[in-house]
Design a protein around this motif. Structure first.
Motif, PDB file in Angstrom:
ATOM      1  N   SER A   6     -29.646  29.971   9.691  1.00  0.00           N
ATOM      2  CA  SER A   6     -29.188  31.348   9.697  1.00  0.00           C
ATOM      3  C   SER A   6     -28.463  31.629   8.395  1.00  0.00           C
ATOM      4  CB  SER A   6     -28.275  31.617  10.893  1.00  0.00           C
ATOM      5  OG  SER A   6     -27.180  30.749  10.858  1.00  0.00           O
ATOM      6  N   ARG A   7     -28.728  32.807   7.875  1.00  0.00           N
ATOM      7  CA  ARG A   7     -28.062  33.229   6.656  1.00  0.00           C
ATOM      8  C   ARG A   7     -27.921  34.736   6.704  1.00  0.00           C
ATOM      9  NH1 ARG A   7     -31.590  35.463   2.893  1.00  0.00           N
ATOM     10  NH2 ARG A   7     -33.775  35.203   3.405  1.00  0.00           N
ATOM     11  N   GLU A   8     -26.997  35.229   5.930  1.00  0.00           N
ATOM     12  CA  GLU A   8     -26.809  36.668   5.877  1.00  0.00           C
ATOM     13  C   GLU A   8     -27.953  37.281   5.087  1.00  0.00           C
ATOM     14  OE1 GLU A   8     -23.469  39.832   4.377  1.00  0.00           O
ATOM     15  OE2 GLU A   8     -22.859  37.818   4.973  1.00  0.00           O
ATOM     16  N   VAL A   9     -28.492  38.365   5.594  1.00  0.00           N
ATOM     17  CA  VAL A   9     -29.610  39.035   4.950  1.00  0.00           C
ATOM     18  C   VAL A   9     -29.199  40.480   4.717  1.00  0.00           C
ATOM     19  CG1 VAL A   9     -32.027  39.705   5.201  1.00  0.00           C
ATOM     20  CG2 VAL A   9     -31.238  37.562   6.181  1.00  0.00           C
ATOM     21  N   VAL A  14     -34.286  43.332   4.796  1.00  0.00           N
ATOM     22  CA  VAL A  14     -34.911  43.498   6.111  1.00  0.00           C
ATOM     23  C   VAL A  14     -35.902  44.659   6.072  1.00  0.00           C
ATOM     24  CG1 VAL A  14     -34.516  44.122   8.526  1.00  0.00           C
ATOM     25  CG2 VAL A  14     -32.988  42.507   7.387  1.00  0.00           C
ATOM     26  N   ALA A  15     -35.464  45.785   5.525  1.00  0.00           N
ATOM     27  CA  ALA A  15     -36.329  46.965   5.469  1.00  0.00           C
ATOM     28  C   ALA A  15     -37.560  46.706   4.609  1.00  0.00           C
ATOM     29  CB  ALA A  15     -35.540  48.159   4.939  1.00  0.00           C
ATOM     30  N   ASN A  16     -37.384  46.052   3.477  1.00  0.00           N
ATOM     31  CA  ASN A  16     -38.513  45.811   2.574  1.00  0.00           C
ATOM     32  C   ASN A  16     -39.526  44.822   3.123  1.00  0.00           C
ATOM     33  OD1 ASN A  16     -37.748  47.649   0.599  1.00  0.00           O
ATOM     34  ND2 ASN A  16     -36.374  46.168  -0.362  1.00  0.00           N
ATOM     35  N   ARG A  17     -39.131  44.007   4.074  1.00  0.00           N
ATOM     36  CA  ARG A  17     -40.072  43.056   4.692  1.00  0.00           C
ATOM     37  C   ARG A  17     -40.993  43.714   5.722  1.00  0.00           C
ATOM     38  NH1 ARG A  17     -37.191  37.278   5.806  1.00  0.00           N
ATOM     39  NH2 ARG A  17     -36.735  36.787   3.642  1.00  0.00           N
ATOM     40  N   THR A  19     -43.730  45.361   6.104  1.00  0.00           N
ATOM     41  CA  THR A  19     -44.904  45.749   5.322  1.00  0.00           C
ATOM     42  C   THR A  19     -45.834  46.706   6.072  1.00  0.00           C
ATOM     43  OG1 THR A  19     -46.040  43.743   6.060  1.00  0.00           O
ATOM     44  CG2 THR A  19     -44.849  43.639   3.953  1.00  0.00           C
ATOM     45  N   HIS A  20     -45.675  46.823   7.368  1.00  0.00           N
ATOM     46  CA  HIS A  20     -46.489  47.757   8.141  1.00  0.00           C
ATOM     47  C   HIS A  20     -45.999  49.194   7.995  1.00  0.00           C
ATOM     48  CE1 HIS A  20     -43.108  46.784  10.741  1.00  0.00           C
ATOM     49  NE2 HIS A  20     -43.344  47.906  11.407  1.00  0.00           N
ATOM     50  N   MET A  21     -44.827  49.377   7.357  1.00  0.00           N
ATOM     51  CA  MET A  21     -44.261  50.709   7.158  1.00  0.00           C
ATOM     52  C   MET A  21     -44.550  51.176   5.731  1.00  0.00           C
ATOM     53  SD  MET A  21     -40.477  50.344   8.763  1.00  0.00           S
ATOM     54  CE  MET A  21     -40.186  50.258  10.505  1.00  0.00           C
ATOM     55  N   ASP A  22     -44.619  52.494   5.560  1.00  0.00           N
ATOM     56  CA  ASP A  22     -44.726  53.002   4.191  1.00  0.00           C
ATOM     57  C   ASP A  22     -43.321  53.044   3.581  1.00  0.00           C
ATOM     58  OD1 ASP A  22     -43.419  55.440   4.926  1.00  0.00           O
ATOM     59  OD2 ASP A  22     -45.329  56.366   5.442  1.00  0.00           O
ATOM     60  N   GLN A  23     -43.229  53.348   2.292  1.00  0.00           N
ATOM     61  CA  GLN A  23     -41.952  53.301   1.583  1.00  0.00           C
ATOM     62  C   GLN A  23     -40.908  54.232   2.194  1.00  0.00           C
ATOM     63  OE1 GLN A  23     -41.102  51.066  -0.647  1.00  0.00           O
ATOM     64  NE2 GLN A  23     -39.044  51.918  -0.761  1.00  0.00           N
ATOM     65  N   GLN A  24     -41.323  55.421   2.595  1.00  0.00           N
ATOM     66  CA  GLN A  24     -40.380  56.376   3.192  1.00  0.00           C
ATOM     67  C   GLN A  24     -39.803  55.830   4.501  1.00  0.00           C
ATOM     68  OE1 GLN A  24     -42.037  60.205   4.137  1.00  0.00           O
ATOM     69  NE2 GLN A  24     -40.057  61.089   4.643  1.00  0.00           N
ATOM     70  N   GLN A  25     -40.649  55.215   5.320  1.00  0.00           N
ATOM     71  CA  GLN A  25     -40.180  54.644   6.581  1.00  0.00           C
ATOM     72  C   GLN A  25     -39.221  53.483   6.325  1.00  0.00           C
ATOM     73  OE1 GLN A  25     -44.113  53.842   8.129  1.00  0.00           O
ATOM     74  NE2 GLN A  25     -43.863  55.442   9.705  1.00  0.00           N
ATOM     75  N   ARG A  26     -39.512  52.664   5.322  1.00  0.00           N
ATOM     76  CA  ARG A  26     -38.610  51.549   4.996  1.00  0.00           C
ATOM     77  C   ARG A  26     -37.252  52.071   4.523  1.00  0.00           C
ATOM     78  NH1 ARG A  26     -43.551  48.859   3.123  1.00  0.00           N
ATOM     79  NH2 ARG A  26     -43.213  49.675   1.034  1.00  0.00           N
ATOM     80  N   GLU A  27     -37.253  53.151   3.761  1.00  0.00           N
ATOM     81  CA  GLU A  27     -35.986  53.732   3.306  1.00  0.00           C
ATOM     82  C   GLU A  27     -35.197  54.296   4.487  1.00  0.00           C
ATOM     83  OE1 GLU A  27     -37.209  56.527   0.326  1.00  0.00           O
ATOM     84  OE2 GLU A  27     -37.707  54.938  -1.112  1.00  0.00           O
ATOM     85  N   LEU A  29     -35.401  53.228   7.604  1.00  0.00           N
ATOM     86  CA  LEU A  29     -34.920  52.062   8.341  1.00  0.00           C
ATOM     87  C   LEU A  29     -33.679  51.489   7.663  1.00  0.00           C
ATOM     88  CD1 LEU A  29     -35.148  49.898  10.537  1.00  0.00           C
ATOM     89  CD2 LEU A  29     -36.731  48.676   9.033  1.00  0.00           C
ATOM     90  N   GLN A  30     -33.714  51.371   6.358  1.00  0.00           N
ATOM     91  CA  GLN A  30     -32.562  50.829   5.643  1.00  0.00           C
ATOM     92  C   GLN A  30     -31.329  51.699   5.852  1.00  0.00           C
ATOM     93  OE1 GLN A  30     -33.114  49.981   1.478  1.00  0.00           O
ATOM     94  NE2 GLN A  30     -30.936  49.611   1.166  1.00  0.00           N
TER      95      GLN A  30
END
Length: 88
Positions: A6-9, A14-17, A19-27, A29-30
């Motif tokens: 376990s490590r801090e992420v 997390v959002a950038n991983r 890959t099934h989401m487009d860039q807007q969805q990742r933003e 989520l972040q």
């Protein structure tokens, strides 16, 4: 059975991983993850804001299920992982 690493992420990682989401969805989520960062700090805790009461039906019967078997030779590893989760 391997010990969990376990490590801090970061929330961005997390959002950038996702890959099934487009860039807007990742933003989006972040932003949600950053806004609720305290929920994702990796520590167990109690919900301090409200007490809950669960209504049961009068004829409800307890449900029992056999525990999930974990081989004895993994005991030290899973006990350590549980203690890590509890102690944060």
């Amino acid at each position: 059975m391997l010990k969990l690493a376990s490590r801090e992420v970061s929330m961005a990682e997390v959002a950038n991983r996702q890959t099934h989401m487009d860039q807007q969805q990742r933003e989006q989520l972040q932003r949600v993850l950053e806004h609720r960062k305290v929920l994702f700090d990796g520590k167990l805790g109690c919900y301090p804001h409200k007490k809950f009461h669960i209504e049961l039906e009068a004829d409800a019967k307890p449900f029992w299920q056999r525990a999930y078997p974990i081989p004895h030779w993994y005991r030290d590893v899973y006990v350590e992982q549980i203690e890590d989760m509890i102690n944060g």
